[in-house]
Design a protein around this motif. Structure first.
Motif, PDB file in Angstrom:
ATOM      1  N   ASN A   1       0.827  -1.210   0.000  1.00 51.31           N
ATOM      2  CA  ASN A   1       0.000   0.000   0.000  1.00 51.31           C
ATOM      3  C   ASN A   1       0.859   1.257   0.000  1.00 51.31           C
ATOM      4  O   ASN A   1       0.584   2.213  -0.726  1.00 51.31           O
ATOM      5  CB  ASN A   1      -0.961  -0.007   1.193  1.00 51.31           C
ATOM      6  CG  ASN A   1      -2.244  -0.751   0.909  1.00 51.31           C
ATOM      7  OD1 ASN A   1      -3.257  -0.160   0.582  1.00 51.31           O
ATOM      8  ND2 ASN A   1      -2.209  -2.077   1.013  1.00 51.31           N
TER       9      ASN A   1
ATOM     10  N   TYR B   1      -9.610   7.466  -3.026  1.00 55.12           N
ATOM     11  CA  TYR B   1      -9.167   6.250  -2.339  1.00 55.12           C
ATOM     12  C   TYR B   1      -8.806   5.142  -3.339  1.00 55.12           C
ATOM     13  O   TYR B   1      -7.975   4.291  -3.061  1.00 55.12           O
ATOM     14  CB  TYR B   1     -10.255   5.754  -1.364  1.00 55.12           C
ATOM     15  CG  TYR B   1     -11.369   4.971  -2.019  1.00 55.12           C
ATOM     16  CD1 TYR B   1     -11.359   3.580  -2.035  1.00 55.12           C
ATOM     17  CD2 TYR B   1     -12.440   5.617  -2.643  1.00 55.12           C
ATOM     18  CE1 TYR B   1     -12.371   2.857  -2.647  1.00 55.12           C
ATOM     19  CE2 TYR B   1     -13.441   4.911  -3.248  1.00 55.12           C
ATOM     20  CZ  TYR B   1     -13.414   3.534  -3.252  1.00 55.12           C
ATOM     21  OH  TYR B   1     -14.416   2.818  -3.861  1.00 55.12           O
ATOM     22  N   HIS B   2      -9.427   5.170  -4.494  1.00 53.24           N
ATOM     23  CA  HIS B   2      -9.239   4.146  -5.522  1.00 53.24           C
ATOM     24  C   HIS B   2      -8.158   4.537  -6.535  1.00 53.24           C
ATOM     25  O   HIS B   2      -7.652   3.696  -7.279  1.00 53.24           O
ATOM     26  CB  HIS B   2     -10.595   3.953  -6.219  1.00 53.24           C
ATOM     27  CG  HIS B   2     -10.626   2.931  -7.295  1.00 53.24           C
ATOM     28  ND1 HIS B   2     -11.332   3.115  -8.461  1.00 53.24           N
ATOM     29  CD2 HIS B   2     -10.048   1.706  -7.404  1.00 53.24           C
ATOM     30  CE1 HIS B   2     -11.200   2.058  -9.237  1.00 53.24           C
ATOM     31  NE2 HIS B   2     -10.417   1.188  -8.628  1.00 53.24           N
TER      32      HIS B   2
ATOM     33  N   ASN C   1     -14.893  14.504  -3.773  1.00 53.19           N
ATOM     34  CA  ASN C   1     -14.454  13.722  -2.616  1.00 53.19           C
ATOM     35  C   ASN C   1     -15.384  13.991  -1.441  1.00 53.19           C
ATOM     36  O   ASN C   1     -15.106  14.817  -0.583  1.00 53.19           O
ATOM     37  CB  ASN C   1     -13.008  14.086  -2.267  1.00 53.19           C
ATOM     38  CG  ASN C   1     -12.357  13.019  -1.410  1.00 53.19           C
ATOM     39  OD1 ASN C   1     -12.875  11.921  -1.279  1.00 53.19           O
ATOM     40  ND2 ASN C   1     -11.226  13.339  -0.843  1.00 53.19           N
TER      41      ASN C   1
ATOM     42  N   ARG D   1     -18.224  12.159   1.524  1.00 56.89           N
ATOM     43  CA  ARG D   1     -18.346  10.964   2.360  1.00 56.89           C
ATOM     44  C   ARG D   1     -19.501  10.121   1.836  1.00 56.89           C
ATOM     45  O   ARG D   1     -20.652  10.516   1.940  1.00 56.89           O
ATOM     46  CB  ARG D   1     -18.604  11.381   3.813  1.00 56.89           C
ATOM     47  CG  ARG D   1     -18.548  10.239   4.775  1.00 56.89           C
ATOM     48  CD  ARG D   1     -17.130   9.873   5.060  1.00 56.89           C
ATOM     49  NE  ARG D   1     -17.078   8.778   6.006  1.00 56.89           N
ATOM     50  CZ  ARG D   1     -16.033   7.997   6.139  1.00 56.89           C
ATOM     51  NH1 ARG D   1     -14.967   8.202   5.424  1.00 56.89           N
ATOM     52  NH2 ARG D   1     -16.034   7.024   7.006  1.00 56.89           N
TER      53      ARG D   1
ATOM     54  N   GLN E   1     -18.295   3.793   3.128  1.00 61.45           N
ATOM     55  CA  GLN E   1     -16.913   4.081   2.725  1.00 61.45           C
ATOM     56  C   GLN E   1     -15.888   3.310   3.543  1.00 61.45           C
ATOM     57  O   GLN E   1     -14.837   2.936   3.021  1.00 61.45           O
ATOM     58  CB  GLN E   1     -16.632   5.579   2.793  1.00 61.45           C
ATOM     59  CG  GLN E   1     -15.326   5.999   2.135  1.00 61.45           C
ATOM     60  CD  GLN E   1     -15.247   5.609   0.669  1.00 61.45           C
ATOM     61  OE1 GLN E   1     -16.197   5.792  -0.077  1.00 61.45           O
ATOM     62  NE2 GLN E   1     -14.123   5.041   0.253  1.00 61.45           N
TER      63      GLN E   1
ATOM     64  N   ARG F   1     -15.420   0.025   1.914  1.00 63.56           N
ATOM     65  CA  ARG F   1     -14.686   0.201   0.652  1.00 63.56           C
ATOM     66  C   ARG F   1     -13.202   0.459   0.910  1.00 63.56           C
ATOM     67  O   ARG F   1     -12.345  -0.040   0.187  1.00 63.56           O
ATOM     68  CB  ARG F   1     -15.289   1.341  -0.172  1.00 63.56           C
ATOM     69  CG  ARG F   1     -16.467   0.912  -1.034  1.00 63.56           C
ATOM     70  CD  ARG F   1     -16.867   2.004  -1.997  1.00 63.56           C
ATOM     71  NE  ARG F   1     -17.437   3.149  -1.320  1.00 63.56           N
ATOM     72  CZ  ARG F   1     -18.707   3.243  -0.944  1.00 63.56           C
ATOM     73  NH1 ARG F   1     -19.541   2.265  -1.202  1.00 63.56           N
ATOM     74  NH2 ARG F   1     -19.142   4.318  -0.328  1.00 63.56           N
ATOM     75  N   ASN F   2     -12.896   1.229   1.942  1.00 62.70           N
ATOM     76  CA  ASN F   2     -11.491   1.516   2.262  1.00 62.70           C
ATOM     77  C   ASN F   2     -10.736   0.243   2.643  1.00 62.70           C
ATOM     78  O   ASN F   2      -9.602   0.032   2.214  1.00 62.70           O
ATOM     79  CB  ASN F   2     -11.390   2.538   3.392  1.00 62.70           C
ATOM     80  CG  ASN F   2     -11.759   3.943   2.948  1.00 62.70           C
ATOM     81  OD1 ASN F   2     -11.784   4.249   1.764  1.00 62.70           O
ATOM     82  ND2 ASN F   2     -12.069   4.799   3.905  1.00 62.70           N
TER      83      ASN F   2
ATOM     84  N   GLU G   1     -10.248  -1.853  -0.387  1.00 61.09           N
ATOM     85  CA  GLU G   1      -9.237  -1.262  -1.267  1.00 61.09           C
ATOM     86  C   GLU G   1      -7.828  -1.566  -0.781  1.00 61.09           C
ATOM     87  O   GLU G   1      -6.926  -1.805  -1.594  1.00 61.09           O
ATOM     88  CB  GLU G   1      -9.454   0.248  -1.367  1.00 61.09           C
ATOM     89  CG  GLU G   1      -8.555   0.947  -2.359  1.00 61.09           C
ATOM     90  CD  GLU G   1      -8.756   0.502  -3.808  1.00 61.09           C
ATOM     91  OE1 GLU G   1      -7.833   0.731  -4.610  1.00 61.09           O
ATOM     92  OE2 GLU G   1      -9.815  -0.079  -4.126  1.00 61.09           O
TER      93      GLU G   1
END
Length: 195
Positions: free
Chosen positions: A20, A135-136, A158, A160, A164, A167-168, A171
């Motif tokens: 990451n 984030y992606h 961007n 909220r 999320q 998804r974070n 990711e």
């Protein structure tokens, strides 16, 4: 046995963290609202009741803005055909005043990797602006770099979004998966058709 299990868990955490960090460090400078390219690639992210999800709508709106600012002359709409995603994206764009002539429909965008692969190898674009949420973005740009593409990214609004946190977390794991996909040059599962 507990010691081995503990070492395995620590090793997994280190791999996830390091991959990451690598993606973030190597791509963050490529996110630039003033980017110019040959094509804008809008990555799909789901629909709801026959309309783009809020996240997807924000991506499409950003692509329209970039096109109107003459930052690229063509837009690729890439998504999964299972829920008619690309057709829904196209309908939204046309309803917003976009000409169908500037849209390329990639119905085989089964994944972020596949969408970027198709942009280069099926539609023959190498200089692209990727539009997705922040984030992606790091993963998408990293994949583009690994495919020897000239990529830059512009983040959609961007805000909220509901869900999320999930998804974070997803990711973070997806970055590790795609890091190794890029490292080993894995072939895609599907071969696109030039539509």
């Amino acid at each position: 046995m507990k010691k081995l299990l503990g070492l395995f868990v620590v090793a997994c955490i280190l791999v996830i963290v390091s991959t990451n960090i690598c993606m973030y460090a190597s791509t963050s400078s490529l996110i630039n609202d003033d980017s110019n390219a040959d094509v804008i690639l809008v990555l799909g992210c789901g629909t709801k009741d026959g309309k783009p999800s809020l996240m997807l709508k924000d991506r499409l709106d950003k692509a329209i803005e970039l096109y109107e600012n003459k930052q690229a002359s063509t837009i690729i709409l890439s998504g999964d055909p299972s829920d008619n995603e690309v057709e829904i994206m196209k309908t939204y764009m046309i309803d917003e005043g976009m000409s169908e002539d500037v849209l390329i429909l990639d119905n085989e965008g089964y994944s972020t990797y596949q969408s970027l692969y198709n942009a280069k190898n099926i539609y023959d674009f190498n200089n692209i602006i990727v539009v997705t949420q922040q984030y992606h973005m790091y993963r998408a740009l990293y994949i583009g770099i690994s495919l020897d593409m000239n990529v830059s990214g512009v983040s959609a609004q961007n805000v909220r979004y509901n869900g999320q946190i999930v998804r974070n977390v997803r990711e973070i794991l997806a970055r590790t998966k795609d890091y190794f996909s890029c490292l080993f040059g894995l072939e895609t599962d599907y071969i696109g058709i030039n539509i």
